[in-house]
Design an enzyme around this catalytic site. Structure first.
Site, short mmCIF file in Angstrom:
data_model
loop_
_atom_site.label_atom_id
_atom_site.label_comp_id
_atom_site.label_asym_id
_atom_site.label_seq_id
_atom_site.Cartn_x
_atom_site.Cartn_y
_atom_site.Cartn_z
N ARG A 147 0.85 -1.19 0.00
CA ARG A 147 0.00 0.00 0.00
C ARG A 147 0.89 1.24 0.00
NH1 ARG A 147 -2.29 -3.53 3.92
NH2 ARG A 147 -4.38 -4.27 3.36
N LYS A 167 -2.47 -2.19 7.31
CA LYS A 167 -3.87 -1.90 7.58
C LYS A 167 -4.36 -2.79 8.72
CE LYS A 167 -8.19 -1.09 5.10
NZ LYS A 167 -8.86 -1.15 3.77
N HIS A 199 -1.95 2.82 -6.21
CA HIS A 199 -2.52 1.58 -5.68
C HIS A 199 -2.74 0.56 -6.80
CE1 HIS A 199 -4.13 -0.33 -2.08
NE2 HIS A 199 -5.09 -0.85 -2.81
N ARG A 208 -0.35 -2.30 -6.68
CA ARG A 208 -0.69 -3.38 -5.73
C ARG A 208 -1.70 -4.33 -6.37
NH1 ARG A 208 -1.25 -4.84 -0.14
NH2 ARG A 208 -3.40 -5.22 0.49
N HIS A 235 -4.51 -9.24 3.68
CA HIS A 235 -5.96 -9.20 3.78
C HIS A 235 -6.43 -10.04 4.96
CE1 HIS A 235 -6.54 -8.16 -0.77
NE2 HIS A 235 -6.27 -7.11 -0.04
N TYR A 254 -9.73 -10.66 -7.21
CA TYR A 254 -8.71 -10.66 -8.25
C TYR A 254 -8.93 -11.77 -9.26
CZ TYR A 254 -6.35 -7.14 -5.50
OH TYR A 254 -6.06 -5.99 -4.82
#
Length: 280
Positions: free
Chosen positions: A133, A160, A224, A227, A250, A259
């Site tokens: 990120r 995150k 982004h 990524r 995640h 994805y």
């Protein structure tokens, strides 16, 4: 600092909110107070909803930005002011689900080759090669590059959700970073600004858009995108979804599964059921 701002900051610190989340929440509440010219703890539900409508219809903010304001205001009233039992219903705006733009491998290579200087090239290469990120690449320290043959990984600090994780350090990326270090000689932060602090988001964004324009790639998305490309290209190469989930940090595999919709080789290489019908 006002008493209310101090209370809100302390409440977020106690709950382990990331620094970026704290700044976002405080900024949202500050804008609310500025809009009405008074402390937000004096506002009622009607005033809050009128403000959110103002953000959507007059400011033309994206629904994601409006939802940030909603979360900040809810935290202020429910947690900081203790008004959990009041009839304070603020609806969350429905965010349109759009698939992010993905660059081909050739486009990524052109973008990296067209970076403005060695620092920009090293930073953009790291972002793509490790699936980072924006905040994560900006806060990398030299000690986070674990380049021993037994390790070969990058430590991501406080990603995150305030979680640490490890991601890929490829040999090509390591060569790029070593060349960058010999030229720039950073001492603590991997990508410092001129005053020694980590690079800010806007500067990094300019690196990306300048390289994209120089590479002749049509405008769309921000840094982004790299990524997203990292995850999609790994999936197309046959890497399993759970490994990609861990590399991206995640919390739920469902976040990573989108994805599948972006992996062109998975889509275009699939046989249509029409071809399975008997001829004639």
């Amino acid at each position: 600092m006002s008493t209310l701002r101090q209370r809100m900051t302390e409440a977020m610190v106690l709950r382990g909110f990331a620094q970026r989340t704290q700044e976002t929440y405080l900024n949202c509440v500050s804008k609310l107070a500025k809009h009405y010219g008074r402390s937000p703890d004096t506002l009622d539900t009607a005033a809050i909803q009128a403000y959110l409508l103002h953000l959507i219809t007059e400011r033309k903010l994206a629904y994601a930005s409006v939802n940030q304001a909603v979360c900040a205001i809810r935290f202020l009233f429910a947690v900081v002011l203790g008004q959990r039992d009041t009839a304070f219903e603020i609806p969350m705006a429905k965010v349109p689900q759009r698939l992010p733009q993905i660059l081909t491998r050739d486009e990524v290579a052109r973008l990296l080759n067209n970076a403005r200087d060695i620092r920009a090239r090293a930073l953009l290469t790291t972002t793509y090669a490790a699936g980072l990120r924006l905040s994560e690449v900006c806060s990398l320290q030299l000690s986070d590059i674990e380049s021993s043959p037994e390790r070969m990984c990058i430590k991501v600090r406080q990603g995150k959700g305030g979680k640490d994780r490890y991601t890929l350090l490829s040999p090509r990326l390591l060569d790029t970073l070593r060349f960058y270090w010999r030229v720039a000689r950073p001492t603590y932060w991997l990508f410092p600004s001129r005053n020694g602090t980590p690079l800010d988001d806007r500067t990094v964004g300019r690196f990306y858009h300048a390289a994209r324009e120089a590479a002749g790639i049509p405008h769309g998305g921000g840094i982004h995108t790299l990524r997203h490309c990292f995850a999609t290209h790994l999936l197309e190469a046959g890497v399993d979804i759970h490994t990609i989930q861990r590399l991206l940090g995640h919390g739920h595999v469902s976040t990573t599964q989108r994805y599948f919709h972006l992996a062109q080789s998975r889509l275009t290489g699939t046989t249509s059921p029409l071809e399975l019908l008997m001829p004639g």
